[in-house]
Design a protein around this motif. Sequence first.
Motif: not given
Length: 90
Positions: A19-22, A24-32
């Motif tokens: 995810v390109q957030a404001q 930075g870039v994060y890797i998120v769990d789709p179930a979160d």
Amino acid sequence: AIRRKILERFGVNAIGLAVQAQSGVYIVDPADGGVGRQLLTTGEYNRAELEKIASFISPRSNVLVVGAHIGSLVIPLSRRCRHLTAVEAN
């Protein structure tokens, strides 16, 4: 529901989304359904909480964050202080 849609689109081996957030870039769990969902849908996580915490620190501060999760508060806070240490049990 989001995880099911991701699995339908990308397959059962999809375990994270970039995810390109404001902040930075994060890797998120789709179930979160908490932090990850907010980052996916709004591009940020809890701006009010971030600003409240930031009001207690300065560019000379040393900060310890216990319970950092994926860093959605840690990364933007790290830009506002001298040193930041983050701990996450997972």
